[in-house]
Design a protein around this motif. Structure first.
Motif, PDB file in Angstrom:
ATOM      1  N   LEU A 153       0.827  -1.211   0.000  1.00 23.12           N
ATOM      2  CA  LEU A 153       0.000   0.000   0.000  1.00 23.12           C
ATOM      3  C   LEU A 153       0.859   1.258   0.000  1.00 23.12           C
ATOM      4  N   TYR A 154       1.888   1.267   0.852  1.00 27.54           N
ATOM      5  CA  TYR A 154       2.743   2.458   0.936  1.00 27.54           C
ATOM      6  C   TYR A 154       3.652   2.586  -0.281  1.00 27.54           C
ATOM      7  N   ALA A 155       4.132   1.471  -0.811  1.00 27.86           N
ATOM      8  CA  ALA A 155       4.955   1.535  -2.024  1.00 27.86           C
ATOM      9  C   ALA A 155       4.153   2.109  -3.184  1.00 27.86           C
ATOM     10  N   THR A 156       2.890   1.714  -3.289  1.00 21.05           N
ATOM     11  CA  THR A 156       2.027   2.241  -4.348  1.00 21.05           C
ATOM     12  C   THR A 156       1.767   3.728  -4.145  1.00 21.05           C
ATOM     13  N   GLU A 210      -2.678  12.777  -3.820  1.00 18.31           N
ATOM     14  CA  GLU A 210      -4.040  12.488  -3.376  1.00 18.31           C
ATOM     15  C   GLU A 210      -4.524  11.142  -3.905  1.00 18.31           C
ATOM     16  N   ALA A 211      -4.148  10.799  -5.132  1.00 18.99           N
ATOM     17  CA  ALA A 211      -4.521   9.497  -5.683  1.00 18.99           C
ATOM     18  C   ALA A 211      -3.832   8.382  -4.902  1.00 18.99           C
ATOM     19  N   GLY A 212      -2.561   8.596  -4.525  1.00 16.40           N
ATOM     20  CA  GLY A 212      -1.865   7.612  -3.713  1.00 16.40           C
ATOM     21  C   GLY A 212      -2.533   7.428  -2.365  1.00 16.40           C
ATOM     22  N   TRP A 213      -2.970   8.532  -1.775  1.00 23.06           N
ATOM     23  CA  TRP A 213      -3.696   8.483  -0.495  1.00 23.06           C
ATOM     24  C   TRP A 213      -5.013   7.742  -0.636  1.00 23.06           C
ATOM     25  N   ALA A 214      -5.737   7.972  -1.724  1.00 21.88           N
ATOM     26  CA  ALA A 214      -7.022   7.307  -1.929  1.00 21.88           C
ATOM     27  C   ALA A 214      -6.838   5.790  -2.025  1.00 21.88           C
TER      28      ALA A 214
END
Length: 202
Positions: free
Chosen positions: A15-18, A26-30
């Motif tokens: 999840l964090y690598a993505t 913001e897309a990474g956070w979503a």
């Protein structure tokens, strides 16, 4: 149990690598947010109790605020060692390795957590604690467990939108190291994971 926990940790790392690789923060956070909901709802190592999982409909999270994302230099600070007792992991050593400034919000201590081979640990207790977020505080970074938004050239990415509750928020069977004096802000950080309606998961 052991292999399912290994799977949990792999998924958190992913999840964090993505999120780190996303062109749009913001897309990474979503993606991180939806991934955590999936883990909490379905994974056998979810920190939720059986009753909590049965009624789970998603983690309450404040809307994304791009002004609460910082790329901040780790500044020198006087060394300090803490040894925090926990119920499951014995005494956990923490060494202060510096501080980071978060704009007008203030400054937080950055720690090196000694267990499991070591990693950067950045907890936070802000003015929302005990009201809309867990009274003991939240975590921003815990690289041992995969919570890592990136670093370069002496800087860390600290995005308060990724503030998350430690496992002890969800079930009293868990124990967690909590923010000390240098990781407390008077300001309310209206970002990241929030408490559910009613104020408690159990």
């Amino acid at each position: 149990m052991t292999l399912s926990l290994l799977d949990w940790r792999r998924r958190v790392h992913t999840l964090y690598a993505t999120a780190r690789a996303a062109d749009d923060p913001e897309a990474g956070w979503a993606g991180w947010r939806s991934g955590r909901d999936e883990l909490f709802a379905r994974h056998p190592d979810s920190p939720l109790s059986a009753a909590g999982r049965a009624s789970f409909t998603g983690l309450p999270v404040a809307p994304y605020d791009p002004d609460l994302r910082f790329r901040t230099r780790v500044e020198d600070a006087e060394p300090q060692r803490l040894e925090l007792p926990t119920a499951d992991d014995g005494v956990v050593p923490m060494d202060r390795i510096g501080t980071v400034a978060l704009g007008d919000l203030g400054r937080l201590d950055v720690w090196w957590l000694g267990g499991y081979g070591g990693g950067v640990f950045l907890p936070l207790r802000d003015g929302s604690a005990g009201r809309t977020t867990y009274g003991g505080g939240r975590y921003l970074l815990d690289t041992i467990k995969g919570a890592d938004l990136g670093s370069d050239d002496g800087h860390l990415v600290v995005d308060l939108n990724f503030a998350y509750h430690p496992s002890c928020t969800y079930d009293p069977r868990w124990s967690c190291p909590l923010p000390q004096a240098g990781n407390r802000l008077d300001a309310v950080v209206a970002a990241g994971e929030q408490l559910p309606a009613g104020g408690s998961w159990y």
